[in-house]
Motif scaffolding. Structure first.
Motif, PDB file in Angstrom:
ATOM      1  N   PHE A   5    -125.418  -2.874 -23.421  1.00 18.01           N
ATOM      2  CA  PHE A   5    -125.762  -2.847 -25.390  1.00 18.01           C
ATOM      3  C   PHE A   5    -124.625  -4.416 -25.329  1.00 18.01           C
ATOM      4  CE2 PHE A   5    -124.178   2.028 -26.178  1.00 18.01           C
ATOM      5  CZ  PHE A   5    -125.053   1.641 -26.141  1.00 18.01           C
ATOM      6  N   ASN A   6    -124.629  -4.960 -26.505  1.00 17.42           N
ATOM      7  CA  ASN A   6    -124.295  -6.545 -26.936  1.00 17.42           C
ATOM      8  C   ASN A   6    -123.531  -6.524 -28.181  1.00 17.42           C
ATOM      9  OD1 ASN A   6    -126.367  -7.802 -24.967  1.00 17.42           O
ATOM     10  ND2 ASN A   6    -127.743  -6.381 -26.354  1.00 17.42           N
ATOM     11  N   PRO A   7    -122.553  -7.216 -28.241  1.00 15.67           N
ATOM     12  CA  PRO A   7    -121.419  -7.582 -29.307  1.00 15.67           C
ATOM     13  C   PRO A   7    -122.880  -7.372 -30.778  1.00 15.67           C
ATOM     14  CG  PRO A   7    -120.630  -8.883 -27.597  1.00 15.67           C
ATOM     15  CD  PRO A   7    -121.964  -8.211 -27.378  1.00 15.67           C
ATOM     16  N   GLY A   8    -122.377  -6.869 -31.710  1.00 19.61           N
ATOM     17  CA  GLY A   8    -123.377  -7.592 -32.925  1.00 19.61           C
ATOM     18  C   GLY A   8    -124.346  -5.976 -33.189  1.00 19.61           C
ATOM     19  N   GLU A   9    -124.547  -5.244 -32.395  1.00 19.47           N
ATOM     20  CA  GLU A   9    -124.971  -4.179 -32.317  1.00 19.47           C
ATOM     21  C   GLU A   9    -124.166  -2.944 -33.173  1.00 19.47           C
ATOM     22  OE1 GLU A   9    -128.499  -4.654 -28.848  1.00 19.47           O
ATOM     23  OE2 GLU A   9    -126.719  -3.538 -28.069  1.00 19.47           O
ATOM     24  N   LEU A  10    -125.074  -1.729 -33.453  1.00 18.15           N
ATOM     25  CA  LEU A  10    -124.695  -0.480 -34.058  1.00 18.15           C
ATOM     26  C   LEU A  10    -124.788   0.930 -32.980  1.00 18.15           C
ATOM     27  CD1 LEU A  10    -125.853  -0.822 -37.514  1.00 18.15           C
ATOM     28  CD2 LEU A  10    -123.404  -1.311 -36.604  1.00 18.15           C
ATOM     29  N   MET A  11    -123.750   1.632 -33.353  1.00 19.46           N
ATOM     30  CA  MET A  11    -123.908   2.927 -32.216  1.00 19.46           C
ATOM     31  C   MET A  11    -123.968   3.701 -32.822  1.00 19.46           C
ATOM     32  SD  MET A  11    -121.739   3.609 -27.814  1.00 19.46           S
ATOM     33  CE  MET A  11    -120.988   5.151 -29.396  1.00 19.46           C
TER      34      MET A  11
ATOM     35  N   GLY B 214    -121.340  10.243 -36.906  1.00 20.54           N
ATOM     36  CA  GLY B 214    -120.126   8.894 -36.649  1.00 20.54           C
ATOM     37  C   GLY B 214    -120.985   7.520 -35.837  1.00 20.54           C
ATOM     38  N   ILE B 215    -120.659   6.180 -36.663  1.00 19.84           N
ATOM     39  CA  ILE B 215    -121.290   4.668 -35.894  1.00 19.84           C
ATOM     40  C   ILE B 215    -120.355   4.241 -35.915  1.00 19.84           C
ATOM     41  CG2 ILE B 215    -122.649   3.327 -36.854  1.00 19.84           C
ATOM     42  CD1 ILE B 215    -124.084   4.980 -38.899  1.00 19.84           C
ATOM     43  N   SER B 216    -120.302   3.325 -34.564  1.00 20.48           N
ATOM     44  CA  SER B 216    -119.481   2.237 -34.308  1.00 20.48           C
ATOM     45  C   SER B 216    -120.866   0.625 -34.681  1.00 20.48           C
ATOM     46  CB  SER B 216    -119.492   2.404 -33.315  1.00 20.48           C
ATOM     47  OG  SER B 216    -118.749   4.071 -32.638  1.00 20.48           O
ATOM     48  N   CYS B 217    -119.702   0.148 -34.904  1.00 19.81           N
ATOM     49  CA  CYS B 217    -119.844  -1.632 -34.623  1.00 19.81           C
ATOM     50  C   CYS B 217    -119.655  -1.989 -33.338  1.00 19.81           C
ATOM     51  CB  CYS B 217    -119.817  -2.817 -35.748  1.00 19.81           C
ATOM     52  SG  CYS B 217    -119.794  -3.955 -36.164  1.00 19.81           S
TER      53      CYS B 217
ATOM     54  N   ARG C 202    -135.435   3.420 -37.085  1.00 20.08           N
ATOM     55  CA  ARG C 202    -136.565   2.812 -36.163  1.00 20.08           C
ATOM     56  C   ARG C 202    -137.244   1.981 -37.854  1.00 20.08           C
ATOM     57  NH1 ARG C 202    -136.084   7.322 -32.843  1.00 20.08           N
ATOM     58  NH2 ARG C 202    -136.911   8.783 -34.829  1.00 20.08           N
ATOM     59  N   GLU C 203    -137.060   2.447 -38.733  1.00 15.50           N
ATOM     60  CA  GLU C 203    -138.055   2.757 -40.056  1.00 15.50           C
ATOM     61  C   GLU C 203    -138.227   0.843 -40.703  1.00 15.50           C
ATOM     62  OE1 GLU C 203    -137.216   5.841 -42.514  1.00 15.50           O
ATOM     63  OE2 GLU C 203    -138.730   7.175 -41.559  1.00 15.50           O
ATOM     64  N   ASN C 204    -136.077   0.714 -40.357  1.00 14.04           N
ATOM     65  CA  ASN C 204    -135.886  -0.254 -40.410  1.00 14.04           C
ATOM     66  C   ASN C 204    -136.023  -1.450 -39.607  1.00 14.04           C
ATOM     67  OD1 ASN C 204    -134.852  -0.022 -43.987  1.00 14.04           O
ATOM     68  ND2 ASN C 204    -134.733   1.802 -43.136  1.00 14.04           N
ATOM     69  N   ASP C 205    -136.571  -1.702 -38.833  1.00 16.75           N
ATOM     70  CA  ASP C 205    -135.968  -2.323 -37.289  1.00 16.75           C
ATOM     71  C   ASP C 205    -134.737  -2.200 -36.725  1.00 16.75           C
ATOM     72  OD1 ASP C 205    -137.066  -3.418 -35.485  1.00 16.75           O
ATOM     73  OD2 ASP C 205    -137.395  -5.622 -36.595  1.00 16.75           O
TER      74      ASP C 205
ATOM     75  N   THR D 287    -126.641  -5.570 -42.226  1.00 15.50           N
ATOM     76  CA  THR D 287    -127.337  -4.311 -40.993  1.00 15.50           C
ATOM     77  C   THR D 287    -126.917  -3.256 -41.495  1.00 15.50           C
ATOM     78  OG1 THR D 287    -128.072  -5.877 -39.207  1.00 15.50           O
ATOM     79  CG2 THR D 287    -128.325  -4.296 -38.702  1.00 15.50           C
ATOM     80  N   PHE D 288    -125.335  -3.447 -41.073  1.00 19.99           N
ATOM     81  CA  PHE D 288    -124.492  -1.569 -41.572  1.00 19.99           C
ATOM     82  C   PHE D 288    -124.276  -1.084 -42.509  1.00 19.99           C
ATOM     83  CE2 PHE D 288    -120.685   0.152 -42.731  1.00 19.99           C
ATOM     84  CZ  PHE D 288    -120.307   0.911 -41.641  1.00 19.99           C
ATOM     85  N   VAL D 289    -124.164  -2.184 -43.676  1.00 22.89           N
ATOM     86  CA  VAL D 289    -124.767  -1.662 -45.050  1.00 22.89           C
ATOM     87  C   VAL D 289    -126.685  -1.379 -45.454  1.00 22.89           C
ATOM     88  CG1 VAL D 289    -124.323  -1.957 -47.569  1.00 22.89           C
ATOM     89  CG2 VAL D 289    -123.343  -2.657 -45.867  1.00 22.89           C
ATOM     90  N   HIS D 290    -127.124  -2.427 -45.340  1.00 26.63           N
ATOM     91  CA  HIS D 290    -128.485  -1.351 -45.041  1.00 26.63           C
ATOM     92  C   HIS D 290    -128.637   0.145 -43.856  1.00 26.63           C
ATOM     93  CE1 HIS D 290    -132.577  -1.733 -46.214  1.00 26.63           C
ATOM     94  NE2 HIS D 290    -133.101  -1.986 -45.072  1.00 26.63           N
ATOM     95  N   LEU D 291    -128.252  -0.042 -43.091  1.00 28.78           N
ATOM     96  CA  LEU D 291    -129.004   0.978 -42.429  1.00 28.78           C
ATOM     97  C   LEU D 291    -127.469   3.007 -42.834  1.00 28.78           C
ATOM     98  CD1 LEU D 291    -129.735   2.720 -39.792  1.00 28.78           C
ATOM     99  CD2 LEU D 291    -126.804   2.225 -38.877  1.00 28.78           C
TER     100      LEU D 291
END
Length: 272
Positions: A121-127, A229-232, A173-176, A260-264
């Motif tokens: 995983f990489n910083p800035g990604e969502l989990m 649950g979603i982590s940044c 997936r739909e929002n890349d 990205t978080f808000v969009h998701l």
């Protein structure tokens, strides 16, 4: 265990400020409170005004409840949370979940900013949380059970709702959007983990580690809510990179991931 009369008093106070009955609750973690600013016709209620609510002194937590409309859904959002490491009991930490249930929600989206343990995983990604590890050794349901709030022995074989997880992955997936999947470990804090502790945590099976979320998720399941649950992932956990950790970095990376978080989350709301 939470007292029914305290839950009712907090609920009644909130409904004295708005007539919106929320269907979805959202808990916003460190640096992620910006989503609450997107709520239309939002009524903002400071935690300090709500009976029996506490407030966080942690940077990145605004201590406000926001109720209104978002993507066609009625929502109640916690703009910041308070933590076990601040000295609050788990009853206090999870009290807002009980109140949101009393307000009318049947789904709860819990977010946090945390460290990545999985080196893929990489910083800035969502989990997306698939499961969790309670590494603190204490449970928010310890004590006399109130059968009106939930069963004595809740089943936690699926804390994070499978259908909502499928929806989240499809939306990503739909929002890349890169949306990792993994197990979240709860660490009490306030110190970050040592390199040896991170090696232990990885061996135990956690992909990320943070200082919140698990108590709220357990109480939500006890209350009969469907949980997502979603982590940044704001940093690599201690010992992975040869650099010190800081809460300032957590806030900065969470801010960079904000759009990205808000969009998701907004697109997930459209679909659940």
């Amino acid at each position: 265990m939470h007292k029914a009369e305290e839950i009712v008093e907090a609920k009644n106070y909130i409904f004295s400020k708005t007539n919106v009955v929320p269907e979805i609750g959202i808990i916003l973690g460190s640096g992620l409170g910006g989503l609450a600013d997107e709520i239309e016709d939002g009524v903002v209620i400071p935690y300090g005004d709500i009976p029996f609510f506490s407030k966080s002194d942690a940077v990145g937590h605004a201590n406000e409840l926001v109720i209104g409309n978002l993507e066609g859904k009625t929502v109640v959002a916690m703009k910041g949370r308070y933590h076990f490491y601040e000295g609050y009991s788990l009853d206090e930490v999870t009290f807002p979940v009980r109140v949101m249930k009393a307000l009318g929600i049947d789904k709860l989206i819990i977010t946090n900013a945390c460290g990545a343990v999985n080196t893929d995983f990489n910083p800035g990604e969502l989990m997306l949380l698939t499961d969790h590890l309670n590494l603190v050794g204490i449970n928010p349901l310890i004590g006399k059970n109130n059968d009106d709030l939930g069963t004595r022995f809740p089943d936690v074989s699926e804390v994070y709702n499978r259908e909502m997880r499928k929806t989240a992955l499809q939306v990503a997936r739909e929002n890349d959007i890169t949306l990792r999947e993994g197990v979240y470990g709860w660490w009490s804090g306030p110190v970050y983990e040592t390199p040896a502790e991170i090696r232990m945590i990885r061996t135990l099976g956690a992909d990320a580690i943070g200082m919140s979320t698990v108590p709220e998720a357990i109480v939500a399941i006890h209350a009969g809510l469907k949980v997502l649950g979603i982590s940044c992932l704001t940093n690599m956990a201690c010992g992975i990179l040869d650099e010190p950790l800081s809460h300032k970095e957590v806030i900065e990376v969470a801010a960079k991931s904000r759009n990205t978080f808000v969009h998701l989350i907004k697109n997930i709301l459209k679909s659940i």
